[in-house]
Motif scaffolding. Structure first.
Motif, PDB file in Angstrom:
ATOM      1  N   ASN A  71       0.859  -1.186   0.000  1.00 32.12           N
ATOM      2  CA  ASN A  71       0.000   0.000   0.000  1.00 32.12           C
ATOM      3  C   ASN A  71       0.893   1.233   0.000  1.00 32.12           C
ATOM      4  N   ILE A  72       0.601   2.169  -0.885  1.00 26.26           N
ATOM      5  CA  ILE A  72       1.364   3.412  -0.983  1.00 26.26           C
ATOM      6  C   ILE A  72       0.457   4.548  -0.526  1.00 26.26           C
ATOM      7  N   ILE A  73       0.907   5.292   0.483  1.00 23.95           N
ATOM      8  CA  ILE A  73       0.104   6.365   1.060  1.00 23.95           C
ATOM      9  C   ILE A  73       0.918   7.660   1.022  1.00 23.95           C
ATOM     10  N   TYR A  74       0.393   8.667   0.338  1.00 27.19           N
ATOM     11  CA  TYR A  74       1.061   9.963   0.255  1.00 27.19           C
ATOM     12  C   TYR A  74       0.479  10.888   1.310  1.00 27.19           C
ATOM     13  N   GLN A  75       1.349  11.616   2.023  1.00 27.28           N
ATOM     14  CA  GLN A  75       0.908  12.551   3.046  1.00 27.28           C
ATOM     15  C   GLN A  75       1.600  13.883   2.854  1.00 27.28           C
ATOM     16  N   GLY A  76       0.917  14.924   3.303  1.00 29.55           N
ATOM     17  CA  GLY A  76       1.500  16.262   3.223  1.00 29.55           C
ATOM     18  C   GLY A  76       0.728  17.241   4.067  1.00 29.55           C
ATOM     19  N   LYS A  77       1.289  18.408   4.229  1.00 37.98           N
ATOM     20  CA  LYS A  77       0.647  19.454   5.032  1.00 37.98           C
ATOM     21  C   LYS A  77      -0.465  20.144   4.267  1.00 37.98           C
ATOM     22  N   THR A  78      -0.418  20.050   2.941  1.00 33.93           N
ATOM     23  CA  THR A  78      -1.470  20.620   2.105  1.00 33.93           C
ATOM     24  C   THR A  78      -1.897  19.569   1.081  1.00 33.93           C
ATOM     25  N   GLN A  79      -2.983  19.845   0.390  1.00 30.77           N
ATOM     26  CA  GLN A  79      -3.468  18.927  -0.641  1.00 30.77           C
ATOM     27  C   GLN A  79      -2.617  18.988  -1.912  1.00 30.77           C
ATOM     28  N   ASP A  80      -1.758  20.003  -2.026  1.00 30.68           N
ATOM     29  CA  ASP A  80      -0.979  20.204  -3.244  1.00 30.68           C
ATOM     30  C   ASP A  80       0.387  19.527  -3.236  1.00 30.68           C
ATOM     31  N   ILE A  81       0.995  19.415  -2.060  1.00 33.57           N
ATOM     32  CA  ILE A  81       2.352  18.879  -1.986  1.00 33.57           C
ATOM     33  C   ILE A  81       2.410  17.738  -0.981  1.00 33.57           C
ATOM     34  N   ALA A  82       2.824  16.575  -1.462  1.00 35.88           N
ATOM     35  CA  ALA A  82       3.043  15.418  -0.594  1.00 35.88           C
ATOM     36  C   ALA A  82       4.521  15.398  -0.242  1.00 35.88           C
ATOM     37  N   ASP A  83       4.828  15.655   1.038  1.00 37.48           N
ATOM     38  CA  ASP A  83       6.235  15.661   1.427  1.00 37.48           C
ATOM     39  C   ASP A  83       6.676  14.349   2.069  1.00 37.48           C
ATOM     40  N   GLU A  84       5.756  13.384   2.139  1.00 47.34           N
ATOM     41  CA  GLU A  84       6.082  12.071   2.713  1.00 47.34           C
ATOM     42  C   GLU A  84       5.288  10.983   2.003  1.00 47.34           C
ATOM     43  N   VAL A  85       5.908   9.841   1.839  1.00 51.60           N
ATOM     44  CA  VAL A  85       5.216   8.673   1.331  1.00 51.60           C
ATOM     45  C   VAL A  85       5.475   7.533   2.301  1.00 51.60           C
ATOM     46  N   ILE A  86       4.420   6.813   2.631  1.00 49.69           N
ATOM     47  CA  ILE A  86       4.522   5.637   3.492  1.00 49.69           C
ATOM     48  C   ILE A  86       4.208   4.429   2.629  1.00 49.69           C
ATOM     49  N   ILE A  87       5.076   3.449   2.675  1.00 47.03           N
ATOM     50  CA  ILE A  87       4.837   2.221   1.942  1.00 47.03           C
ATOM     51  C   ILE A  87       4.644   1.112   2.971  1.00 47.03           C
ATOM     52  N   GLU A  88       3.509   0.436   2.864  1.00 43.89           N
ATOM     53  CA  GLU A  88       3.174  -0.653   3.778  1.00 43.89           C
ATOM     54  C   GLU A  88       3.274  -1.976   3.042  1.00 43.89           C
ATOM     55  N   PHE A  89       3.829  -2.969   3.714  1.00 50.32           N
ATOM     56  CA  PHE A  89       3.931  -4.317   3.171  1.00 50.32           C
ATOM     57  C   PHE A  89       3.113  -5.239   4.058  1.00 50.32           C
ATOM     58  N   VAL A  90       2.168  -5.977   3.441  1.00 52.10           N
ATOM     59  CA  VAL A  90       1.329  -6.927   4.168  1.00 52.10           C
ATOM     60  C   VAL A  90       1.551  -8.293   3.542  1.00 52.10           C
ATOM     61  N   LEU A  91       2.095  -9.229   4.327  1.00 55.82           N
ATOM     62  CA  LEU A  91       2.446 -10.547   3.809  1.00 55.82           C
ATOM     63  C   LEU A  91       1.221 -11.408   3.548  1.00 55.82           C
ATOM     64  N   ASP A  92       0.298 -11.459   4.509  1.00 56.02           N
ATOM     65  CA  ASP A  92      -0.910 -12.281   4.408  1.00 56.02           C
ATOM     66  C   ASP A  92      -2.100 -11.531   4.975  1.00 56.02           C
ATOM     67  N   GLU A  93      -3.290 -12.004   4.651  1.00 56.36           N
ATOM     68  CA  GLU A  93      -4.503 -11.409   5.200  1.00 56.36           C
ATOM     69  C   GLU A  93      -4.459 -11.464   6.723  1.00 56.36           C
TER      70      GLU A  93
END
Length: 95
Positions: free
Chosen positions: A25-47
């Motif tokens: 899962n790729i999640i973009y975050q930022g202080k405003t809706q225009d600029i994402a200054d961080e991306v979080i990548i989540e890895f899930v092996l199994d349900e």
């Protein structure tokens, strides 16, 4: 790998929909809706498994950072992710 190629590879995986696990899962975050200054990548092996997370920050928009986008592609490939999801909109960080 250039920025456009990285974006296309990620978009192709996202567009494929749910194909099973492992899932990234790729999640973009930022202080405003225009600029994402961080991306979080989540890895899930199994349900039901606890997600493992890694984040990358940048002074510019991470969606425009060639190094970060290439790194995301490499993580997806090395994890042999069957499913990739991406936040459909920018999430404003609580800072």
């Amino acid at each position: 790998m250039n920025l456009d190629k990285s974006r296309k590879r990620i978009a192709k995986k996202v567009k494929a929909g749910f194909k099973g696990y492992p899932q990234v899962n790729i999640i973009y975050q930022g202080k405003t809706q225009d600029i994402a200054d961080e991306v979080i990548i989540e890895f899930v092996l199994d349900e039901g498994a606890e997600p493992q997370q890694q984040s990358f920050k940048s002074k510019v928009d991470v969606r425009e950072d060639e190094v970060i986008q290439t790194t995301l592609v490499k993580i997806i490939d090395r994890a042999d992710a069957k499913t990739v999801t991406e936040a459909s909109r920018l999430i404003a960080a609580n800072t």
